[in-house]
Design a protein around this motif. Structure first.
Motif, short mmCIF file in Angstrom:
data_model
loop_
_atom_site.label_atom_id
_atom_site.label_comp_id
_atom_site.label_asym_id
_atom_site.label_seq_id
_atom_site.Cartn_x
_atom_site.Cartn_y
_atom_site.Cartn_z
N GLU A 6 28.47 43.74 49.11
CA GLU A 6 29.24 44.64 48.23
C GLU A 6 30.34 43.87 47.50
O GLU A 6 30.56 44.06 46.31
N GLN A 7 31.04 43.00 48.23
CA GLN A 7 32.13 42.24 47.61
C GLN A 7 31.59 41.21 46.62
O GLN A 7 32.19 40.98 45.56
N GLU A 8 30.47 40.60 46.94
CA GLU A 8 29.84 39.64 46.02
C GLU A 8 29.46 40.34 44.72
O GLU A 8 29.77 39.86 43.63
N ILE A 9 28.82 41.50 44.84
CA ILE A 9 28.43 42.27 43.66
C ILE A 9 29.66 42.73 42.88
O ILE A 9 29.66 42.73 41.65
N ALA A 10 30.73 43.08 43.59
CA ALA A 10 31.96 43.47 42.90
C ALA A 10 32.47 42.34 42.01
O ALA A 10 32.91 42.58 40.88
N LEU A 11 32.36 41.11 42.49
CA LEU A 11 32.81 39.97 41.69
C LEU A 11 31.93 39.71 40.46
O LEU A 11 32.31 38.96 39.58
N HIS A 12 30.78 40.35 40.40
CA HIS A 12 29.93 40.26 39.21
C HIS A 12 30.42 41.21 38.10
O HIS A 12 29.97 41.09 36.96
N GLN A 13 31.30 42.12 38.44
CA GLN A 13 31.75 43.15 37.51
C GLN A 13 32.99 42.69 36.74
O GLN A 13 33.98 42.27 37.35
N HIS A 14 32.93 42.82 35.43
CA HIS A 14 34.05 42.41 34.57
C HIS A 14 35.36 43.08 34.97
O HIS A 14 36.40 42.41 35.05
N GLU A 15 35.32 44.38 35.27
CA GLU A 15 36.55 45.11 35.59
C GLU A 15 37.18 44.63 36.90
O GLU A 15 38.39 44.72 37.07
N VAL A 16 36.39 44.09 37.80
CA VAL A 16 36.93 43.52 39.04
C VAL A 16 37.45 42.10 38.78
O VAL A 16 38.53 41.73 39.22
N ARG A 17 36.66 41.32 38.05
CA ARG A 17 37.03 39.93 37.77
C ARG A 17 38.34 39.82 37.00
O ARG A 17 39.10 38.88 37.19
N THR A 18 38.62 40.77 36.14
CA THR A 18 39.83 40.71 35.32
C THR A 18 41.00 41.47 35.94
O THR A 18 42.09 41.48 35.38
N ASN A 19 40.79 42.08 37.10
CA ASN A 19 41.85 42.78 37.81
C ASN A 19 42.47 41.79 38.81
O ASN A 19 41.86 41.47 39.83
N LYS A 20 43.65 41.31 38.50
CA LYS A 20 44.27 40.25 39.30
C LYS A 20 44.42 40.65 40.78
O LYS A 20 44.17 39.83 41.67
N GLU A 22 42.54 42.77 42.54
CA GLU A 22 41.22 42.75 43.17
C GLU A 22 40.72 41.32 43.35
O GLU A 22 40.17 40.98 44.40
N ALA A 23 40.91 40.49 42.34
CA ALA A 23 40.47 39.10 42.44
C ALA A 23 41.20 38.38 43.57
O ALA A 23 40.59 37.65 44.35
N LYS A 24 42.50 38.61 43.70
CA LYS A 24 43.28 37.99 44.78
C LYS A 24 42.83 38.49 46.15
O LYS A 24 42.84 37.74 47.12
N ARG A 25 42.43 39.74 46.21
CA ARG A 25 41.95 40.31 47.47
C ARG A 25 40.62 39.67 47.88
O ARG A 25 40.38 39.40 49.05
N LEU A 26 39.76 39.39 46.90
CA LEU A 26 38.41 38.90 47.19
C LEU A 26 38.31 37.37 47.29
O LEU A 26 37.40 36.87 47.96
#
Length: 123
Positions: A6-20, A22-26
């Motif tokens: 789930e977290q790997e797939i989340a990192l594929h999403q633009h809205e997660v990747r550009t959310n600082k 969320e990115a710091k959490r992952l």
């Protein structure tokens, strides 16, 4: 382990990747990546790159996940990916691997690598 997928797939999403946040959490603070191009990135450079990332019409398809326990708090996640363009064509096929570590509270990606491969059957 479903949470890692789930977290790997989340990192594929633009809205997660550009959310600082969320990115710091992952991503682990010692994160490293070797991209499909062979270029290496560290935490600081990947965070800056994701923050500036423009939306894309390409989507990421991923499949054939396999999770291998390296130790009680370190997991290796293997899978295949391909980009899907607006016409539904698959391209840029890759085999990917991520090392996830449990920091006592949550799983974070510490290492990622993508290696170009021949096309595979999409499932």
């Amino acid at each position: 382990m479903e949470i890692l997928i789930e977290q790997e797939i989340a990192l594929h999403q633009h809205e997660v990747r550009t959310n600082k946040t969320e990115a710091k959490r992952l991503l682990h603070p010692d994160f490293r990546e070797v991209g499909i191009s062979g270029i290496s990135f560290d935490y600081k450079s990947i965070m800056a790159m994701m923050e500036e990332e423009e939306p894309s019409s390409l989507r990421i398809h991923s499949q054939d996940y396999e999770c291998i326990e390296l130790s009680h708090n370190v997991m290796l996640l293997l899978y295949k990916s391909a980009f899907i363009d607006n016409s539904g064509n698959y391209k840029h096929f890759a085999k990917r691997s991520s090392v996830w570590v449990f920091n006592g509270q949550q799983w974070q990606m510490k290492y990622h690598q993508g290696t170009e491969c021949e096309s595979f059957e999409i499932s």
